[in-house]
Structure formats: structure tokens, C-alpha cells
Scaffold this motif. Structure first.
Motif, PDB file in Angstrom:
ATOM      1  N   LYS A 395      51.604  38.432  39.149  1.00 33.51           N
ATOM      2  CA  LYS A 395      50.840  37.418  39.871  1.00 33.51           C
ATOM      3  C   LYS A 395      50.597  37.830  41.315  1.00 33.51           C
ATOM      4  CE  LYS A 395      52.480  33.483  37.121  1.00 33.51           C
ATOM      5  NZ  LYS A 395      53.168  32.164  37.173  1.00 33.51           N
ATOM      6  N   ALA A 396      49.397  37.521  41.805  1.00 31.41           N
ATOM      7  CA  ALA A 396      49.036  37.848  43.183  1.00 31.41           C
ATOM      8  C   ALA A 396      47.818  37.015  43.564  1.00 31.41           C
ATOM      9  CB  ALA A 396      48.729  39.332  43.330  1.00 31.41           C
ATOM     10  N   ASP A 397      47.664  36.766  44.864  1.00 30.49           N
ATOM     11  CA  ASP A 397      46.480  36.069  45.355  1.00 30.49           C
ATOM     12  C   ASP A 397      45.284  37.011  45.308  1.00 30.49           C
ATOM     13  OD1 ASP A 397      47.929  33.776  45.878  1.00 30.49           O
ATOM     14  OD2 ASP A 397      48.413  34.402  47.937  1.00 30.49           O
ATOM     15  N   MET A 398      44.189  36.524  44.797  1.00 33.02           N
ATOM     16  CA  MET A 398      42.990  37.346  44.686  1.00 33.02           C
ATOM     17  C   MET A 398      42.219  37.351  45.999  1.00 33.02           C
ATOM     18  SD  MET A 398      39.711  36.886  42.146  1.00 33.02           S
ATOM     19  CE  MET A 398      38.959  35.632  43.219  1.00 33.02           C
ATOM     20  N   ALA A 435      32.471  37.192  17.743  1.00 40.53           N
ATOM     21  CA  ALA A 435      33.749  36.791  17.149  1.00 40.53           C
ATOM     22  C   ALA A 435      34.671  36.216  18.221  1.00 40.53           C
ATOM     23  CB  ALA A 435      34.403  37.982  16.458  1.00 40.53           C
ATOM     24  N   ASN A 436      34.517  36.681  19.458  1.00 39.07           N
ATOM     25  CA  ASN A 436      35.300  36.165  20.587  1.00 39.07           C
ATOM     26  C   ASN A 436      34.339  35.765  21.706  1.00 39.07           C
ATOM     27  OD1 ASN A 436      38.034  36.896  19.524  1.00 39.07           O
ATOM     28  ND2 ASN A 436      37.161  38.937  19.619  1.00 39.07           N
ATOM     29  N   PRO A 437      33.644  34.636  21.525  1.00 37.78           N
ATOM     30  CA  PRO A 437      32.581  34.283  22.476  1.00 37.78           C
ATOM     31  C   PRO A 437      33.075  34.006  23.885  1.00 37.78           C
ATOM     32  CG  PRO A 437      33.027  32.476  20.954  1.00 37.78           C
ATOM     33  CD  PRO A 437      33.796  33.644  20.463  1.00 37.78           C
ATOM     34  N   ASN A 438      34.281  33.506  24.023  1.00 36.17           N
ATOM     35  CA  ASN A 438      34.802  33.199  25.350  1.00 36.17           C
ATOM     36  C   ASN A 438      36.102  33.963  25.578  1.00 36.17           C
ATOM     37  OD1 ASN A 438      32.791  31.141  25.997  1.00 36.17           O
ATOM     38  ND2 ASN A 438      33.809  29.927  24.425  1.00 36.17           N
ATOM     39  N   ARG A 439      36.164  34.703  26.676  1.00 35.71           N
ATOM     40  CA  ARG A 439      37.373  35.458  27.014  1.00 35.71           C
ATOM     41  C   ARG A 439      37.817  35.065  28.407  1.00 35.71           C
ATOM     42  NH1 ARG A 439      34.731  40.737  26.990  1.00 35.71           N
ATOM     43  NH2 ARG A 439      36.723  41.703  27.547  1.00 35.71           N
ATOM     44  N   MET A 440      39.123  35.106  28.598  1.00 37.21           N
ATOM     45  CA  MET A 440      39.676  34.720  29.892  1.00 37.21           C
ATOM     46  C   MET A 440      40.720  35.747  30.316  1.00 37.21           C
ATOM     47  SD  MET A 440      41.304  31.076  31.082  1.00 37.21           S
ATOM     48  CE  MET A 440      39.753  30.260  30.727  1.00 37.21           C
ATOM     49  N   LEU A 441      40.632  36.219  31.561  1.00 34.91           N
ATOM     50  CA  LEU A 441      41.589  37.155  32.120  1.00 34.91           C
ATOM     51  C   LEU A 441      41.989  36.660  33.502  1.00 34.91           C
ATOM     52  CD1 LEU A 441      39.088  38.943  30.618  1.00 34.91           C
ATOM     53  CD2 LEU A 441      40.794  40.732  30.921  1.00 34.91           C
ATOM     54  N   LYS A 442      43.150  37.127  33.983  1.00 38.61           N
ATOM     55  CA  LYS A 442      43.645  36.660  35.278  1.00 38.61           C
ATOM     56  C   LYS A 442      43.927  37.834  36.199  1.00 38.61           C
ATOM     57  CE  LYS A 442      45.631  32.356  33.492  1.00 38.61           C
ATOM     58  NZ  LYS A 442      46.858  31.515  33.381  1.00 38.61           N
ATOM     59  N   TYR A 443      43.704  37.593  37.464  1.00 38.29           N
ATOM     60  CA  TYR A 443      43.875  38.632  38.481  1.00 38.29           C
ATOM     61  C   TYR A 443      45.342  39.039  38.585  1.00 38.29           C
ATOM     62  CZ  TYR A 443      43.383  41.120  42.908  1.00 38.29           C
ATOM     63  OH  TYR A 443      43.386  42.080  43.885  1.00 38.29           O
ATOM     64  N   SER A 444      45.557  40.357  38.796  1.00 38.73           N
ATOM     65  CA  SER A 444      46.909  40.897  38.900  1.00 38.73           C
ATOM     66  C   SER A 444      47.049  41.681  40.201  1.00 38.73           C
ATOM     67  CB  SER A 444      47.200  41.810  37.703  1.00 38.73           C
ATOM     68  OG  SER A 444      48.508  42.347  37.786  1.00 38.73           O
ATOM     69  N   ALA A 445      48.288  41.961  40.567  1.00 37.42           N
ATOM     70  CA  ALA A 445      48.568  42.641  41.838  1.00 37.42           C
ATOM     71  C   ALA A 445      47.971  44.038  41.905  1.00 37.42           C
ATOM     72  CB  ALA A 445      50.079  42.717  42.057  1.00 37.42           C
TER      73      ALA A 445
END
Length: 684
Positions: A395-398, A435-445
Motif C-alpha cells: 500500500k502507498a499513496d498514489m 469474459a472479464n468486462p470490468n477489471r480493477m487494480l490498485k496502486y502499489s509502492a
């Protein structure tokens, strides 16, 4: 006499010793044989593969060979090691070898302009004069992609697609400077085939037979022009159609038209391991295995399954780098056949997998698994490496600067909306069904966005050309078969465009309309497998038809510059009017708007005639005709097909072998044939 007896005994002992030594030199294969058969069976039972054939060669000896899957329905075509499959783009390696042979002879210069060998080659873009044979083989020519009109046919060796290539290219421009970057290009290898023929003075089929397949003992390797025995071909099937299909012919031979077997392909691999220098020198084989893909426009080094050499899809295939080994691979996919050849030149080993159904990716994984198992069994490897991931996100601030990368991104035939929140959450929504219409990713350090399972990372790169790319790195696991590594520029950021009101109005009238194929030959696979093309203006990106920028009332152009595979096969849209009817030219394919389809009067006997243009005739089927039995007299130079309201082919006379079928409500029917062909149509 006694002395002679001892000499004979000594000679006998020596022979026995040599025999035992030879036996001990044989690599152990029991576990490899078992693993290969188990995984091949998994492929046919789980991964939509009808049949598969595999082989392993080790220091010039085929040590593993087998097959799995179903025979034809009557059992008249059993699967054997001699059953032939279409190898698709693995054919490109034969073209590469042919070019390199002529280079060795001093008849071709890899960096000499192609126009010196094919003077009639011309384009609407002066930069074509800079294209060289090397650029054709490493995918950096800048050609748009694939000229495939009438290329995929059922039991028909018509060479129209190849014969008209130069004419097609003459009307095109380049998508990039020659040599600027490598993006997969089929037309480059068809043009390389022409170079081979011009320089050698032989047709390509005769050339590869004389200089490649015969010297290597590849008796089960043919082209459509060899008229191979259909009874020796692997059976073909299609999910929505009952029964076995006729054989598939791909009539751009140097790009994807060769038939072969797994055993023949591993024999061919000896060219790249230095075993057959009489066919190609080790120096030339090594030159083909260099990292040609490393142009300024390419992602930084990472585990990958793509990295072009001359002909090769990858010259550093994952996961073999994990074991300190160089691995080469070339895969191939036609519509129905698939293949993969994986070569370990330093270990003098190779594996090949060919299949009916499935995919070249599955075949590559199986070939890699066979090689890894053999390396472990012979003691080269002590253990298998575990599958990889990018680990747990930190985890980190983007930084606020990351917000600039939000927007609409395009790749060949698609667009996607990438949103980035101030909290560091990135969502990706495709404009097309997925097959995967919506994807979600999160910011990393580490400055990248990570998926929750740790198998995917995304970052953004603005290259020297001023364009911004979504860079995706991924470890994709296929249960039971292994893992593929992907590192590529997945899409390019696009900018909205304002259109003049009149231009916008013209395109709005086309929005959402279906367009029907007119100029494919009556034996084309297109009538079975390719649904109507629906023309959708981009909802997310004003001024675009998906990835194509609208440039006028009747034109839209592809301007993507994405290396690798997601910027391949670009084609422009051009509308033209003939005899009061508007047509669409899409990369050489001619289509017509659904508004021009009218119902045929099925209540009485009718005649349908193919016009002088040779364009197919399409008709709608009204609800009142539902359930009627349609009877059609079909000549040898024509065919007809019937579709339901979703565009799924229910009957195609080239396959069906009958002259009648039942009409579905809301469906369509097409008649295709040579100009002047007549069809007598009636219902019961």
C-alpha cells in the motif's frame, strides 16, 4: 587358432560394450511419455481440443511421440503419428529458412530493399522503398497486416489471396517507418514468399520440397498445392455445426498454409540446433535467433512469451530463462488448426504439438511441459521452478500525476475506458463484450497498479514518439498445463475528435448497422464462421469507430502504433457507391448494409443469379416462412448458407451435402458463386 579365438572373443566383448554404451546414451523417457500422454488427454478433455499430436526430439532422435483425441465419426480416419495438421503461422519458419538459404548463397541481402528483388512491388507511400527482407522476417516492415480475401477455404487450393497481394499493397500506406518497431504482420511473410520465388525461379511449394522437406526426410509435410490426401488430415469440427468439416486450406502458404505432423516438425527443428548444416548453417540459424524485437519502441525487459527474432515469436521463451536456457518458439493458428514448435538450441532438443481445435497457446504450454519433464528425467534439471506472481501489493499513496493516464485507450478493433481515482484504484471497462468486462487494480509502492491475485501489473509509458501506452505484465496460469508470461504494450491512449456536423450525421446513419460479406468465394470458411460485421461508433470516444478515427463522410483510418500484437492487422474503412448501393471496403473485404437485404419470395419457385461483380446475394427470412423446407439447386461453382436471427450458421451447403434445409424466423440466407451462377429456389 587360439589367438584368433581370443581376438573373436575380444571383438564380441567390444561390440557388447559399445551396445551397452549406446543403450546408456538413450535418454530416459518413461516419465516424459506418461506426462505427455496425460497432458495431451487433459487438452482434449478440458480445453476444447478435438485431437492433439506431439513429439520430442533429443540430439537427433525422436524419443517421444503420441496423440490423443477423437477420430472421424465413421472411424475411417484413425489418429496416427502420420496424421497431418495445418500448422498455420509456424509455416513462417519455412519462409525464414528459405530466405536465409538464399542469403547464404549470396542471392539475397537481408538489408537490401525488397524492390530490388520484386520490382513491381509498390505502395501509396514512398517509404515502401526502404523495406528489406530482414524487416519482413522480424515484423518491422510497417505493412498494415493481413490481406486475407479468399485465403481460408474448404477443400479449395485457389491462390487468389496470394496472387493479388501486390495489387492489394499497391493501394495501401504504411503504418510506421520501416524498421521503427516490430508488430506482428502476415503480409510481410507473403511478400517474403514472393521474394523467394522471384530469386529462386521456383514456386514456393517446389522450393521447400527440394531444399527443406526432402533433405530432412519430412514425408508428411505438404502444402495445399501438393493436393494432400484428405484422409490423412486430422478431422475438423465446429461447435455450432454438427458433424465433421471438410479440410481447411490456407492459401497464403509462406504465411500459414503448410500441413505437417509433430514428428516432421521436430525433424525440421534440427535446422535450428545445428544438426542439419547441409540445409542451413549454424551461423544462419543463430542469426535468426537474435533479439530482433529490441527497437526503441518496446517495453523494458521482463518475463515474456513474445520477443521476435527472424520468424520466431520469441527467442527467449518463458519459463526456460528461469533455468538459464535459451528457448525459441513459433506458434500458428488458422481458423481450425493450431500448432507450436519450441526449440532449445543449446540442449539440442525440441518439442512440437499440433491440434485440431484448442489454441497455439495451449499447444505451446504442452510442448514446454514435455521439454521440462524430459530435462528433469535426464538429470539436466533437479526440480521444477514454482509458478510466479508479482506478490502482495504494498500500500502507498498514489501521486496526483498518475491521474493524467486516465482516458480512452485503443488496440486493434477495440477501445477501453481506464479510470483512475485519487485513492489509487484503477478500473478498466471494455466497450466490447468480454469474459472479464470490468477489471480493477490498485496502486502499489512500486509505482504500478496490481491485481488482487498478484498475477498482473499495469503501468503507463510515454514513448519517444509522444504516444502513451498501457503496459501490462501478467503471469497467466492454465491449470494442468503451466504458465504463460506476458509483457506488452496492451493499448494506446487516444484523443477525442470533433467531427463536422454533416460527417457526423452520415456516420450516425450507419451506427449499429450490420454489414454482410459479399466478395468471399463460395467455399470460404467465412460463410460458416464469420458473423455479420456490426458498425458501432465509439460511445466512449467521439470521432471514432472503435479504434479507427473518422476522417471524412466515407472514411475512417487506423493510426495505432503498438508493437507486439495489439496493433496488428490494421485496416481502414472506405465506403463507396455503385449502382445506387453503398458498399463498405474493409481491408479488401466488401460488405453491404443490412438495409439492402430484402426478403426472397419463397412461396414460389425463384431464380437467384450472381451478378457480374461476383458479389454474393443476401436475403432476409420473414416470420411467415418459418419452418418451411427450403430446396435449392446448387451447381459445383456455388453454395448457399442459412443463418438464424443471431447470425449463427445453421446450414452451409459446402458442408451439408444436401440441397435443402429448414428456414428459421428472422434469419438470413446467402447465395455465393462465380458471376452468372444460377440457383433455383423453392419451398415445401
Amino acid at each position: 587358432m587360439l589367438r584368433n579365438r581370443w581376438i573373436n572373443v575380444a571383438m564380441l566383448l567390444l561390440c557388447l560394450l559399445l551396445l551397452l554404451t549406446a543403450c546408456n546414451d538413450k535418454p530416459p523417457v518413461e516419465l516424459t511419455l506418461k506426462a505427455a500422454q496425460e497432458k495431451a488427454t487433459l487438452l482434449t478433455n478440458t480445453y476444447d481440443t478435438n485431437s492433439v499430436q506431439y513429439a520430442l526430439i533429443d540430439h537427433g532422435r525422436i524419443t517421444v511421440s503420441g496423440q490423443a483425441g477423437k477420430n472421424d465419426e465413421e472411424g475411417q480416419r484413425p489418429l496416427t503419428k502420420d496424421t497431418m495438421y495445418g500448422i498455420g503461422s509456424t509455416s513462417k519458419m519455412f519462409t525464414t529458412v528459405a530466405v536465409m538459404q538464399l542469403v547464404e548463397q549470396g542471392n539475397i541481402g537481408l538489408d537490401t530493399p525488397v524492390v530490388q528483388y520484386v520490382p513491381e512491388f509498390t505502395m501509396k507511400d514512398e517509404r515502401y522503398n526502404q523495406i528489406t527482407p530482414r524487416m519482413l522476417l522480424n515484423h518491422s516492415s510497417g505493412l498494415q497486416g493481413s490481406s486475407y480475401t479468399n485465403a481460408f477455404l474448404f477443400n479449395d487450393k485457389d491462390t487468389y489471396a496470394y496472387d493479388t497481394l501486390l495489387e492489394q499493397l499497391a493501394g495501401e500506406t504504411l503504418k510506421a517507418d520501416p524498421g521503427a518497431y516490430s508488430v506482428y504482420c502476415n503480409d510481410g511473410f507473403s511478400l517474403a514468399q514472393i521474394v523467394v520465388e522471384r530469386v529462386s525461379g521456383m514456386d514456393f511449394t517446389s522450393y521447400i520440397r527440394r531444399y527443406i522437406t526432402e533433405p530432412l526426410g519430412m514425408v508428411n509435410t505438404k502444402t495445399p498445392l501438393d493436393s494432400p490426401d484428405e484422409a490423412k488430415m486430422a478431422g475438423l469440427y465446429y461447435p455450432t455445426y454438427t458433424g465433421q468439416l471438410p479440410n481447411e486450406t490456407v492459401n497464403v502458404i509462406g504465411t500459414g498454409g503448410i500441413y505437417s505432423t509433430a514428428e516432421d516438425l521436430v525433424r525440421f527443428s534440427q535446422v535450428f540446433t545445428g544438426e542439419k548444416e547441409e540445409v542451413l548453417s549454424g551461423k544462419s540459424a543463430e542469426a535468426a535467433a537474435q533479439d530482433e524485437y529490441k527497437t526503441p519502441l518496446w517495453p523494458d525487459d521482463a518475463d515474456n512469451s513474445i520477443g521476435y527474432g527472424l520468424g520466431w515469436d520469441s527467442v527467449d521463451l518463458y519459463p526456460f530463462g528461469e533455468y538459464g536456457m535459451k528457448a525459441l518458439t513459433k506458434g500458428g493458428d488458422t481458423v481450425l488448426y493450431h500448432t507450436s514448435l519450441v526449440v532449445l538450441p543449446e540442449q539440442d532438443m525440441a518439442a512440437a504439438v499440433v491440434s485440431s481445435g484448442g489454441s497455439s497457446t495451449y499447444d505451446q504450454l504442452l510442448a514446454s511441459e514435455i521439454l521440462l519433464q524430459a530435462l528433469k528425467e535426464n538429470g539436466t534439471l533437479t526440480e521444477f521452478k514454482p509458478e510466479k506472481s508479482y506478490g502482495v501489493r504494498v500500500k502507498a499513496d498514489m501521486p496526483e500525476s498518475m491521474l493524467q493516464y486516465a482516458g480512452i485507450y485503443g488496440a486493434t478493433g477495440t477501445t477501453m475506458n481506464i479510470k483512475i481515482s485519487t485513492g489509487g484504484v484503477m478500473s478498466i471497462t471494455s466497450e466490447q463484450p468480454s469474459a472479464n468486462p470490468n477489471r480493477m487494480l490498485k496502486y502499489s509502492a512500486d509505482g504500478m497498479f496490481h491485481s488482487s491475485d498478484g498475477k498482473e501489473m499495469i503501468s503507463f509509458v510515454t514513448e519517444e514518439n509522444g504516444r502513451t501506452y498501457e503496459w501490462i505484465r501478467q503471469y497467466a496460469s492454465v491449470p494442468g498445463l503451466g504458465q504463460v508470461a506476458i509483457s506488452m504494450y496492451n493499448a494506446e491512449k487516444l484523443k477525442p475528435r470533433d467531427l463536422p456536423a454533416q460527417t457526423r450525421e452520415v456516420w450516425m446513419q450507419r451506427d449499429g448497422k450490420k454489414y454482410y460479406l459479399l466478395n468471399e468465394k463460395y467455399t470460404s470458411l467465412g460463410y460458416l464462421m464469420f458473423p455479420p460485421t456490426q458498425l458501432n461508433l465509439s460511445n466512449q470516444l467521439p470521432g471514432y469507430v472503435l479504434d479507427k478515427r473518422i476522417t471524412g463522410p466515407n472514411t475512417a483510418v487506423s493510426e495505432l502504433q503498438i508493437p507486439g500484437s495489439n496493433g496488428r492487422d490494421l485496416s481502414n474503412l472506405t465506403f463507396f457507391t455503385q449502382d445506387g448501393v453503398e458498399y463498405l471496403n474493409h481491408g479488401g473485404f466488401v460488405l453491404v448494409n443490412e438495409d439492402n437485404l430484402k426478403p426472397l419470395n419463397y412461396a414460389k419457385k425463384s431464380t437467384v443469379t450472381i451478378p457480374p461483380s461476383g458479389y454474393a446475394r443476401w436475403y432476409t427470412i420473414s416470420d411467415k416462412d418459418e419452418g418451411k423446407m427450403l430446396k435449392v439447386s446448387v451447381s459445383s461453382n456455388g453454395s448457399f448458407a442459412v443463418y438464424d436471427d443471431m447470425g449463427t450458421c445453421l446450414y452451409f451447403s459446402v458442408i451439408g451435402g444436401k440441397d435443402q434445409t429448414t428456414l428459421p424466423a428472422g434469419g438470413t440466407i446467402v447465395f455465393a458463386g462465380d458471376a452468372g451462377t444460377k440457383f433455383e429456389v423453392s419451398t415445401q
